[in-house]
Design a protein around this motif. Structure first.
Motif, short mmCIF file in Angstrom:
data_model
loop_
_atom_site.label_atom_id
_atom_site.label_comp_id
_atom_site.label_asym_id
_atom_site.label_seq_id
_atom_site.Cartn_x
_atom_site.Cartn_y
_atom_site.Cartn_z
N ALA A 90 0.89 -1.16 0.08
CA ALA A 90 0.07 0.13 0.04
C ALA A 90 0.95 1.29 -0.07
O ALA A 90 1.85 1.38 0.65
CB ALA A 90 -0.87 0.17 1.18
N LEU A 91 0.51 2.11 -0.96
CA LEU A 91 1.32 3.43 -0.85
C LEU A 91 0.70 4.58 -0.50
O LEU A 91 -0.67 4.73 -0.87
CB LEU A 91 1.73 3.73 -2.34
N HIS A 92 1.01 5.39 0.38
CA HIS A 92 0.11 6.59 1.02
C HIS A 92 1.09 7.88 0.45
O HIS A 92 2.11 8.24 1.30
CB HIS A 92 -0.01 6.50 2.67
N TYR A 93 0.43 8.40 -0.52
CA TYR A 93 1.07 9.48 -1.19
C TYR A 93 0.88 10.79 -0.13
O TYR A 93 -0.30 11.64 -0.15
CB TYR A 93 0.55 9.68 -2.46
N HIS A 94 1.71 10.96 0.86
CA HIS A 94 1.13 11.96 1.96
C HIS A 94 2.22 13.18 2.10
O HIS A 94 2.05 13.83 2.99
CB HIS A 94 1.18 11.33 3.30
N ASN A 95 2.47 13.42 1.05
CA ASN A 95 3.15 14.81 0.71
C ASN A 95 1.90 15.76 0.20
O ASN A 95 1.57 15.22 -0.87
CB ASN A 95 4.45 14.96 -0.20
N PRO A 96 1.40 16.76 0.94
CA PRO A 96 0.16 17.13 0.47
C PRO A 96 0.19 18.24 -0.51
O PRO A 96 -0.94 18.71 -1.10
CB PRO A 96 -0.52 17.97 1.99
N VAL A 97 1.18 18.50 -1.28
CA VAL A 97 1.41 19.64 -2.17
C VAL A 97 1.97 18.81 -3.39
O VAL A 97 3.08 18.23 -3.32
CB VAL A 97 2.25 20.64 -1.77
N ARG A 98 1.61 18.62 -4.60
CA ARG A 98 2.01 18.06 -5.73
C ARG A 98 1.81 18.62 -6.98
O ARG A 98 0.70 19.17 -7.20
CB ARG A 98 1.37 16.70 -5.95
N GLY A 99 2.62 18.51 -8.18
CA GLY A 99 2.46 19.08 -9.23
C GLY A 99 1.43 18.33 -9.99
O GLY A 99 1.18 17.05 -9.60
N ARG A 100 0.92 18.63 -10.98
CA ARG A 100 -0.03 17.73 -11.79
C ARG A 100 0.77 16.44 -12.48
O ARG A 100 0.12 15.63 -12.60
CB ARG A 100 -0.83 18.55 -13.00
N ASP A 101 1.99 16.90 -12.86
CA ASP A 101 2.88 15.78 -13.34
C ASP A 101 3.00 14.55 -12.39
O ASP A 101 2.71 13.52 -12.65
CB ASP A 101 4.05 16.00 -13.97
N GLU A 102 3.00 14.76 -10.91
CA GLU A 102 3.26 14.10 -10.16
C GLU A 102 2.00 13.28 -9.77
O GLU A 102 1.90 11.98 -9.54
CB GLU A 102 3.87 14.72 -8.70
N ILE A 103 1.03 14.08 -9.80
CA ILE A 103 -0.21 13.37 -9.56
C ILE A 103 -0.70 12.35 -10.61
O ILE A 103 -0.96 11.02 -10.33
CB ILE A 103 -1.62 14.42 -9.46
N ALA A 104 -0.34 12.68 -11.83
CA ALA A 104 -0.68 11.77 -12.98
C ALA A 104 0.20 10.60 -12.91
O ALA A 104 -0.35 9.31 -13.15
CB ALA A 104 -0.54 12.43 -14.46
N PHE A 105 1.34 10.71 -12.27
CA PHE A 105 2.31 9.61 -12.28
C PHE A 105 1.87 8.64 -11.36
O PHE A 105 1.82 7.43 -11.46
CB PHE A 105 3.92 10.12 -12.15
N ALA A 106 1.46 9.14 -10.18
CA ALA A 106 0.96 8.24 -8.93
C ALA A 106 -0.38 7.63 -9.30
O ALA A 106 -0.32 6.35 -8.93
CB ALA A 106 0.57 9.21 -7.79
N VAL A 107 -1.22 8.33 -10.08
CA VAL A 107 -2.38 7.72 -10.52
C VAL A 107 -1.99 6.41 -11.48
O VAL A 107 -2.59 5.31 -11.31
CB VAL A 107 -3.30 8.70 -11.29
#
Length: 381
Positions: A90-107
């Motif tokens: 399970a990955l918890h992406y808990h850095n609460p500020v992300r660029g859109r490129d980072e969000i897309a990668f995590a998705v």
């Protein structure tokens, strides 16, 4: 930084045999795995590891071997590493500020749990993250006491804003949760008490029953002389207060220790370059290297001084100003360290409890910073 394939008995054998002129981190996998099992046995919920504290692959591999199945990740690089080493974790992406490129990668990497502490960042998640099976954990903050430094200075919504964010996340179709961080090296268990009770109030004010409560990191490792921190007391308090605060609506619990898991699995071996006119001590490592964190949270006083022959310096301690190796006056450890009066050039100063942030923040500033990692069966002295 390099890892030796030799397995040593303990740090003293490393010193006596290698006589290293560069800093060395001595890693004991047995200590790391025992600490992981202690958390999993005692904490009343899911134990995840904060990768940023020590992202070395051998640390992650040993935690997986011990049974850790969740990781707190803060960047695409950390996400990619964990997906490679522990594909089903399970990955918890808990850095609460992300660029859109980072969000897309995590998705794309199938991250399901996200934290948020602002309306603008929540709107980005609503726009880009599929709701099915995905959790948004609203991060909130309170005034903190008993911690070495306060994460709330950078992250966390106020209690009032947290209720708004929680309600909005639930309405958007995400699994609603809350998270907080009591502050690093938190030795005061009442910090968790205050945060858990505040979380219950936030959920009530939002009209939302939360699925999980992440009680953060902050769990201390053994950095000062005297007894080791009683983690079990913190675990028991978290369990009791969650039951009292939430009653029948009690959420599942999660924690994300970094320092508390990895800190005591390493010791840091430095060497005395010079004792200038019998007063100032110069080490071969300092605040630009493996000791970078000490100006922030204070000097560790669990320190041994060992001669090149492997003998302990046992004379009474004398306060000394300690500098690192660089040609920079900022490269100084905070305050003064009590070091033996018979300390000599060529001796080794060994800092215990140095598994967190020592290798992660090491630089090569001014041409220094060579840092070797070796493995030992034990860290006993």
């Amino acid at each position: 930084m390099g890892l030796s394939k030799t397995i040593w008995a303990n740090p003293v054998e490393v010193i006596r045999t290698k006589q290293p002129d560069h800093p060395v981190l001595v890693f004991a996998p047995t200590v790391l795995q025992a600490t992981a099992r202690r958390f999993m046995r005692g904490f009343p919920g899911l134990v995840t590891y904060a990768v940023k504290s020590n992202p070395d692959e051998m640390v992650v591999e040993n935690l997986v071997a011990a049974g850790i199945r969740g990781f707190d990740v803060a960047s695409p690089a950390e996400i990619a590493m964990i997906r490679r080493l522990a594909p089903s974790a399970a990955l918890h992406y808990h850095n609460p500020v992300r660029g859109r490129d980072e969000i897309a990668f995590a998705v794309k990497m199938n991250v399901k749990t996200w934290s948020v502490d602002s309306i603008s960042e929540l709107e980005k998640l609503i726009e880009m993250v599929p709701t099915e099976g995905c959790e948004i954990s609203v991060r909130f903050k309170l005034p903190v006491s008993g911690a070495a430094y306060n994460f709330g200075a950078k992250f966390g919504a106020t209690a009032e804003l947290a209720s708004v964010l929680l309600s909005r996340a639930a309405a958007a179709g995400f699994i609603p949760s809350l998270t907080f961080h009591p502050g690093t090296q938190c030795t005061d268990p009442t910090a968790w008490d205050a945060y858990i009770r505040a979380a219950a109030e936030i959920a009530t004010n939002a009209g939302v029953q939360i699925a999980r409560l992440n009680v953060g990191g902050g769990f201390p490792n053994h950095r000062t002389q005297g007894p080791a921190p009683m983690l079990e007391d913190i675990f028991e308090l978290i369990k009791r207060v969650t039951r009292e605060a939430f009653g029948a609506a009690q959420p599942a619990l999660v924690c994300e220790p970094g320092r508390g898991l990895v800190g005591d699995a390493f010791v840091h071996v430095t060497r005395v370059k010079a004792v200038r006119d019998g007063a100032h001590v110069f080490l071969n490592d300092g605040v630009y290297g493996g000791l970078a964190e000490l100006p922030l949270i204070g000097v560790i006083d669990r320190v041994q001084v060992i001669s090149p022959e492997g003998e302990y310096r046992r004379e009474a301690g004398q306060p000394r100003v300690v500098f690192g190796p660089t040609c920079d006056s900022v490269d100084r450890l905070p305050g003064e360290m009590a070091l033996p009066m018979d300390l000599a050039e060529g001796d080794f100063v060994v800092f215990q409890g140095m598994g967190a942030y020592s290798s992660a923040t090491n630089t090569r500033f001014n041409g220094f910073g060579q840092l070797e990692v070796v493995t030992a069966l034990s860290l006993d002295f």
